[in-house]
Design an enzyme around this catalytic site. Structure first.
Site, PDB file in Angstrom:
ATOM      1  NE  ARG A  78      -3.683   0.391   0.103  1.00 23.00           N
ATOM      2  CZ  ARG A  78      -4.779   0.649   0.817  1.00 23.00           C
ATOM      3  NH1 ARG A  78      -5.337  -0.312   1.520  1.00 23.00           N
ATOM      4  NH2 ARG A  78      -5.352   1.843   0.786  1.00 23.00           N
ATOM      5  NE  ARG A 164       9.324  13.694   2.689  1.00 22.79           N
ATOM      6  CZ  ARG A 164       8.949  14.803   2.083  1.00 22.79           C
ATOM      7  NH1 ARG A 164       9.369  15.067   0.858  1.00 22.79           N
ATOM      8  NH2 ARG A 164       8.173  15.661   2.694  1.00 22.79           N
ATOM      9  NE  ARG A 173       1.937   0.014   6.956  1.00 24.42           N
ATOM     10  CZ  ARG A 173       0.686  -0.349   6.706  1.00 24.42           C
ATOM     11  NH1 ARG A 173      -0.023  -1.017   7.602  1.00 24.42           N
ATOM     12  NH2 ARG A 173       0.112   0.006   5.572  1.00 24.42           N
TER      13      ARG A 173
END
Ligand SMILES: Cc1cc2nc3c(=O)[nH]c(=O)nc-3n(C[C@H](O)[C@H](O)[C@H](O)COP(=O)(O)OP(=O)(O)OC[C@H]3O[C@@H](n4cnc5c(N)ncnc54)[C@H](O)[C@@H]3O)c2cc1C
Length: 228
Positions: A78, A164, A173
Site C-alpha cells: 500500500r 524519507r 508500521r
C-alpha cells in the site's frame, strides 16, 4: 507443509555511514555552504529534518527483503513511493521439487501456546494445501489453483524505499496500531536503521511494549541477499 518464522534480509553495505556524507553534500547545495562539509554535520542534517525539509533525504534509498506472509505484504505494498519485486503465486508452482512439493506458511506467533486455536489454523492451512495440490493435479494452472492458498502463505518481497519513505513507513508500521506480524518484522529492522543511521531515525517512536521475544531475525547479507 512447512511452517516457518518470518525474517528480514538486508545487505550490510546499505546502511553505510557514507549515506550521511552524501546527504550532507546534497543539502549543502541549498545553502551554498559546501565549505562547511563535515563541520557539525550532525546538527546540520538533524535540523534540516526537524524543519520538515525532508526532500533532501529522498536522494538515498535502501533495499531489503521481507520473508513474511501474504497478509503482511498486502499491507506493505500500500506504500506507493516504492519499488517492489514479489514471489508470484501465478508463476510459482509449489507442487514442484524446488519447493519440496508443498507450500510454506508463516507461523502466526500470537497463536503459539493457544493449542486449540493453533490446531484450527494449521488444519485450515493443510486443507488449503491439499486442495491446491488437487487442483494442480486436475489440470489447473498455478494461477488458477492459487485461489485457495491461505493468507498465511510465505512470500518473499524485495522492497526499495528512499529514506524519507522509510521514515514514513516506520512511523506507521512500528506504531502500536500496526498489525502484530507487521511489527514483528518492522521493529527489529527499524532498530537496526536507528543504530546505523541515528541522525535520520532517532526521532521516530515505535511500540516499545511489543515483546522482544517475537522480533523476527534480521539477517545481514551481501549485496545479493546471500548470507556467509
Ligand atoms: C494501522 C493502520 C490501519 C490501516 N487500515 C486500513 C484499512 O482498514 N483499510 C485500508 O484500505 N487501508 C488501511 N491502511 C492503509 C493506509 O490507509 C495507507 O494506504 C497505507 O498506510 C499507506 O500509507 P500512505 O498512503 O501514507 O503512504 P505512501 O503510499 O507510502 O505515501 C507516502 C506519503 O506520500 C503522500 N502521498 C502518496 N500518494 C498520495 C496521493 N495520491 N495523494 C496525496 N498524497 C499522497 C502522502 O503524504 C503519504 O503519506 C491502514 C494503515 C495502518 C498503518
Amino acid at each position: 507443509m512447512i511452517i516457518r518464522k518470518p525474517q528480514v534480509l538486508i545487505p550490510e553495505s546499505q546502511l553505510d555511514a557514507g549515506i550521511i556524507r552524501k546527504l550532507e553534500r546534497y543539502a549543502r547545495v541549498c545553502y551554498k555552504s559546501e565549505d562547511k562539509i563535515g563541520e557539525h554535520n550532525d546538527n546540520f542534517l538533524k535540523s534540516i529534518i526537524s524543519r520538515g525539509h525532508e526532500s533532501v533525504i529522498e536522494h538515498e534509498k535502501v533495499t531489503v527483503m521481507f520473508i513474511v506472509d501474504r497478509g503482511i505484504t498486502h499491507e506493505i505494498v500500500r506504500h506507493r513511493i516504492a519499488s517492489y519485486s514479489q514471489e508470484s503465486t501465478r508463476y510459482c508452482n509449489y507442487s514442484k521439487d524446488k519447493f519440496g512439493n508443498e507450500i510454506t506458511v508463516i507461523e502466526p506467533f500470537f497463536l503459539i501456546g493457544k493449542e486449540e486455536a493453533f490446531r484450527y489454523w494449521e488444519e485450515a492451512c493443510r486443507t488449503a494445501e491439499k486442495c491446491y495440490l488437487a487442483l494442480l493435479k486436475n489440470n489447473c494452472t498455478p494461477q488458477e489453483a492459487r485461489s485457495v492458498l491461505p493468507n498465511s502463505l510465505k512470500t518473499e518481497i524485495v522492497v526499495t524505499y528512499n529514506l524519507r519513505e522509510w521514515r514514513h513507513f516506520f512511523r506507521l508500521r512500528c506504531a502500536t496500531p500496526a498489525h502484530p506480524q507487521m511489527k514483528q518484522v518492522t521493529i527489529p529492522l527499524f532498530l537496526l536503521f536507528k543504530e546505523k543511521l541515528p541522525l535520520l531515525f532517532d526521532d521516530i517512536e515505535y511500540d516499545r511494549d511489543f515483546p522482544k521475544q517475537h522480533y523476527a531475525e534480521v539477517v545481514l547479507t551481501d549485496d545479493l541477499f546471500m548470507c556467509e
